[in-house]
Scaffold this motif. Structure first.
Motif, PDB file in Angstrom:
ATOM      1  N   MET A   1       0.836  -1.192   0.000  1.00  0.00           N
ATOM      2  CA  MET A   1       0.000   0.000   0.000  1.00  0.00           C
ATOM      3  C   MET A   1       0.878   1.252   0.000  1.00  0.00           C
ATOM      4  O   MET A   1       1.818   1.356   0.764  1.00  0.00           O
ATOM      5  N   ILE A   2       0.584   2.192  -0.890  1.00  0.00           N
ATOM      6  CA  ILE A   2       1.353   3.416  -0.998  1.00  0.00           C
ATOM      7  C   ILE A   2       0.890   4.424   0.040  1.00  0.00           C
ATOM      8  O   ILE A   2      -0.309   4.694   0.169  1.00  0.00           O
ATOM      9  N   GLU A   3       1.829   4.967   0.809  1.00  0.00           N
ATOM     10  CA  GLU A   3       1.506   5.966   1.811  1.00  0.00           C
ATOM     11  C   GLU A   3       1.294   7.331   1.150  1.00  0.00           C
ATOM     12  O   GLU A   3       2.015   7.696   0.214  1.00  0.00           O
ATOM     13  N   PRO A   4       0.305   8.109   1.590  1.00  0.00           N
ATOM     14  CA  PRO A   4       0.087   9.452   1.028  1.00  0.00           C
ATOM     15  C   PRO A   4       1.314  10.342   1.251  1.00  0.00           C
ATOM     16  O   PRO A   4       2.014  10.216   2.252  1.00  0.00           O
ATOM     17  N   PHE A   5       1.578  11.220   0.299  1.00  0.00           N
ATOM     18  CA  PHE A   5       2.666  12.174   0.426  1.00  0.00           C
ATOM     19  C   PHE A   5       2.186  13.526  -0.095  1.00  0.00           C
ATOM     20  O   PHE A   5       1.148  13.626  -0.752  1.00  0.00           O
ATOM     21  N   GLN A   6       2.962  14.561   0.204  1.00  0.00           N
ATOM     22  CA  GLN A   6       2.566  15.911  -0.175  1.00  0.00           C
ATOM     23  C   GLN A   6       3.370  16.409  -1.369  1.00  0.00           C
ATOM     24  O   GLN A   6       4.558  16.104  -1.509  1.00  0.00           O
ATOM     25  N   THR A   7       2.720  17.175  -2.217  1.00  0.00           N
ATOM     26  CA  THR A   7       3.388  17.845  -3.322  1.00  0.00           C
ATOM     27  C   THR A   7       2.872  19.275  -3.411  1.00  0.00           C
ATOM     28  O   THR A   7       1.737  19.566  -2.996  1.00  0.00           O
ATOM     29  N   THR A   8       3.695  20.160  -3.935  1.00  0.00           N
ATOM     30  CA  THR A   8       3.255  21.540  -4.144  1.00  0.00           C
ATOM     31  C   THR A   8       3.617  21.976  -5.554  1.00  0.00           C
ATOM     32  O   THR A   8       4.694  21.633  -6.063  1.00  0.00           O
ATOM     33  N   PHE A   9       2.711  22.725  -6.200  1.00  0.00           N
ATOM     34  CA  PHE A   9       2.882  23.141  -7.580  1.00  0.00           C
ATOM     35  C   PHE A   9       2.638  24.642  -7.714  1.00  0.00           C
ATOM     36  O   PHE A   9       1.745  25.188  -7.058  1.00  0.00           O
ATOM     37  N   SER A  10       3.416  25.283  -8.571  1.00  0.00           N
ATOM     38  CA  SER A  10       3.110  26.642  -8.985  1.00  0.00           C
ATOM     39  C   SER A  10       2.119  26.564 -10.143  1.00  0.00           C
ATOM     40  O   SER A  10       2.356  25.830 -11.116  1.00  0.00           O
ATOM     41  N   VAL A  11       1.026  27.305 -10.026  1.00  0.00           N
ATOM     42  CA  VAL A  11      -0.017  27.293 -11.060  1.00  0.00           C
ATOM     43  C   VAL A  11      -0.531  28.724 -11.241  1.00  0.00           C
ATOM     44  O   VAL A  11      -0.876  29.384 -10.256  1.00  0.00           O
ATOM     45  N   PRO A  12      -0.596  29.238 -12.473  1.00  0.00           N
ATOM     46  CA  PRO A  12      -1.143  30.585 -12.686  1.00  0.00           C
ATOM     47  C   PRO A  12      -2.637  30.612 -12.349  1.00  0.00           C
ATOM     48  O   PRO A  12      -3.427  29.882 -12.947  1.00  0.00           O
ATOM     49  N   MET A  13      -3.025  31.441 -11.388  1.00  0.00           N
ATOM     50  CA  MET A  13      -4.421  31.568 -10.973  1.00  0.00           C
ATOM     51  C   MET A  13      -4.746  33.039 -10.764  1.00  0.00           C
ATOM     52  O   MET A  13      -3.935  33.781 -10.201  1.00  0.00           O
ATOM     53  N   THR A  14      -5.926  33.472 -11.206  1.00  0.00           N
ATOM     54  CA  THR A  14      -6.299  34.888 -11.092  1.00  0.00           C
ATOM     55  C   THR A  14      -7.443  35.146 -10.122  1.00  0.00           C
ATOM     56  O   THR A  14      -7.639  36.273  -9.683  1.00  0.00           O
ATOM     57  N   CYS A  15      -8.212  34.080  -9.786  1.00  0.00           N
ATOM     58  CA  CYS A  15      -9.374  34.289  -8.925  1.00  0.00           C
ATOM     59  C   CYS A  15      -9.772  32.987  -8.245  1.00  0.00           C
ATOM     60  O   CYS A  15      -9.204  31.927  -8.526  1.00  0.00           O
ATOM     61  N   GLU A  16     -10.782  33.071  -7.366  1.00  0.00           N
ATOM     62  CA  GLU A  16     -11.262  31.877  -6.676  1.00  0.00           C
ATOM     63  C   GLU A  16     -11.895  30.886  -7.648  1.00  0.00           C
ATOM     64  O   GLU A  16     -11.957  29.691  -7.377  1.00  0.00           O
ATOM     65  N   GLY A  17     -12.372  31.406  -8.784  1.00  0.00           N
ATOM     66  CA  GLY A  17     -12.922  30.514  -9.800  1.00  0.00           C
ATOM     67  C   GLY A  17     -11.860  29.575 -10.347  1.00  0.00           C
ATOM     68  O   GLY A  17     -12.137  28.401 -10.625  1.00  0.00           O
ATOM     69  N   CYS A  18     -10.632  30.090 -10.492  1.00  0.00           N
ATOM     70  CA  CYS A  18      -9.518  29.251 -10.936  1.00  0.00           C
ATOM     71  C   CYS A  18      -9.247  28.147  -9.914  1.00  0.00           C
ATOM     72  O   CYS A  18      -9.043  26.978 -10.264  1.00  0.00           O
ATOM     73  N   VAL A  19      -9.234  28.538  -8.641  1.00  0.00           N
ATOM     74  CA  VAL A  19      -8.991  27.576  -7.568  1.00  0.00           C
ATOM     75  C   VAL A  19     -10.040  26.471  -7.583  1.00  0.00           C
ATOM     76  O   VAL A  19      -9.719  25.278  -7.491  1.00  0.00           O
ATOM     77  N   LYS A  20     -11.306  26.850  -7.731  1.00  0.00           N
ATOM     78  CA  LYS A  20     -12.393  25.865  -7.742  1.00  0.00           C
ATOM     79  C   LYS A  20     -12.283  24.942  -8.945  1.00  0.00           C
ATOM     80  O   LYS A  20     -12.476  23.721  -8.824  1.00  0.00           O
ATOM     81  N   ASP A  21     -11.968  25.500 -10.099  1.00  0.00           N
ATOM     82  CA  ASP A  21     -11.848  24.710 -11.327  1.00  0.00           C
ATOM     83  C   ASP A  21     -10.744  23.663 -11.188  1.00  0.00           C
ATOM     84  O   ASP A  21     -10.935  22.481 -11.500  1.00  0.00           O
ATOM     85  N   ILE A  22      -9.586  24.090 -10.678  1.00  0.00           N
ATOM     86  CA  ILE A  22      -8.459  23.172 -10.518  1.00  0.00           C
ATOM     87  C   ILE A  22      -8.753  22.123  -9.453  1.00  0.00           C
ATOM     88  O   ILE A  22      -8.511  20.925  -9.651  1.00  0.00           O
ATOM     89  N   SER A  23      -9.292  22.553  -8.320  1.00  0.00           N
ATOM     90  CA  SER A  23      -9.576  21.627  -7.220  1.00  0.00           C
ATOM     91  C   SER A  23     -10.592  20.574  -7.632  1.00  0.00           C
ATOM     92  O   SER A  23     -10.427  19.381  -7.339  1.00  0.00           O
ATOM     93  N   THR A  24     -11.652  21.003  -8.319  1.00  0.00           N
ATOM     94  CA  THR A  24     -12.688  20.061  -8.764  1.00  0.00           C
ATOM     95  C   THR A  24     -12.104  19.000  -9.681  1.00  0.00           C
ATOM     96  O   THR A  24     -12.411  17.807  -9.562  1.00  0.00           O
TER      97      THR A  24
END
Length: 249
Positions: A1-24
């Protein structure tokens, strides 16, 4: 079983709509447990078991670019840029291996290939980090000499930890595989990785389908906040464009 790990990415975002679109979109990907965004700093933080290459693909499908800024914790991540030493090709960089240690004796390897002849290729860790002569100067498979263990009555063969696995390259020259191996990151740093159609040599320097690279440390999730390279003066997006042009998406 693979253990969860964290990653972080730079992503161009201009508003909360961008955040919602990517998260969804990301939550539809298998293995994603949690997604958080920092709109001010243009960062997406992800926890789960999905390969970084798959996360990048999902973000790109939303019409945005993405740069992996860090994975795992400090001293638990590594990267290997794989290239051919053949003088017959201009674009020598043809692969990338991202590695993150998720437990005391398990490392995940996200291997991406772009530009090889279709077929099956083997990824191995070599004893040495000398790539001056391509794969031929990297030595044997790491821990191959330790792979023989004494059984109760006879000597039994055990696969060396340096044999990481295989990747299938399709008709477009692309391949991707997500592997887990019983190794720690500190054991790999400074060694080399070879991707070739065979495990052992003799390797030919001019074989454009044999790739090699040195394994180096990479940033953990909270370790890399630079936006401009002190060496070149280019920002991360300019560097990203150069990487994509070389097949390192």
């Amino acid at each position: 079983m693979i253990e969860p790990f964290q990653t972080t990415f730079s992503v161009p975002m201009t508003c909360e709509g961008c955040v919602k679109d990517i998260s969804t979109s990301l939550y539809k990907l298998d293995g994603i447990k949690n997604v958080e965004a920092n709109l001010k700093d243009q960062l997406i933080f992800i926890e789960g078991t999905a390969p970084p290459s798959s996360i990048v693909s999902v973000i790109e499908d939303t019409g945005r670019d993405a740069i992996l800024r860090g994975s795992g914790t400090t001293d638990s991540s590594a990267v290997c840029i794989l290239e051919t030493h053949s003088n017959a090709v201009s674009n020598k960089i043809r692969g990338l291996a991202r590695m993150v240690q998720v437990s005391s004796n398990k490392t995940l390897v996200d291997l991406t290939i772009n530009g090889l002849t279709p077929g099956k290729y083997l990824a191995t860790i070599r004893e040495a980090g000398d790539i001056s002569q391509g794969a031929s100067s990297t030595g044997g498979v790491w821990e191959s000499l330790k792979a023989k263990v004494l059984g109760s009555e006879a000597v039994q063969e055990k696969e060396p930890r340096g044999i990481f696995g295989s990747v299938e390259v399709d008709i477009k020259g692309r391949g991707n595989v997500f592997l887990d191996r019983p190794v720690a990151i500190w054991e790999l740093i400074g060694r080399s990785m070879v991707v070739s159609s065979k495990t052992e040599g003799p390797f030919k320097r001019e074989d454009e389908n044999t790739l090699v690279g040195v394994i180096a440390r990479s940033a953990g999730v909270w370790d890399n906040d630079k936006m401009v390279c002190s060496c070149s003066g280019k920002n991360v997006w300019q560097e990203r464009q150069e990487q994509v042009s070389q097949g390192m998406a």
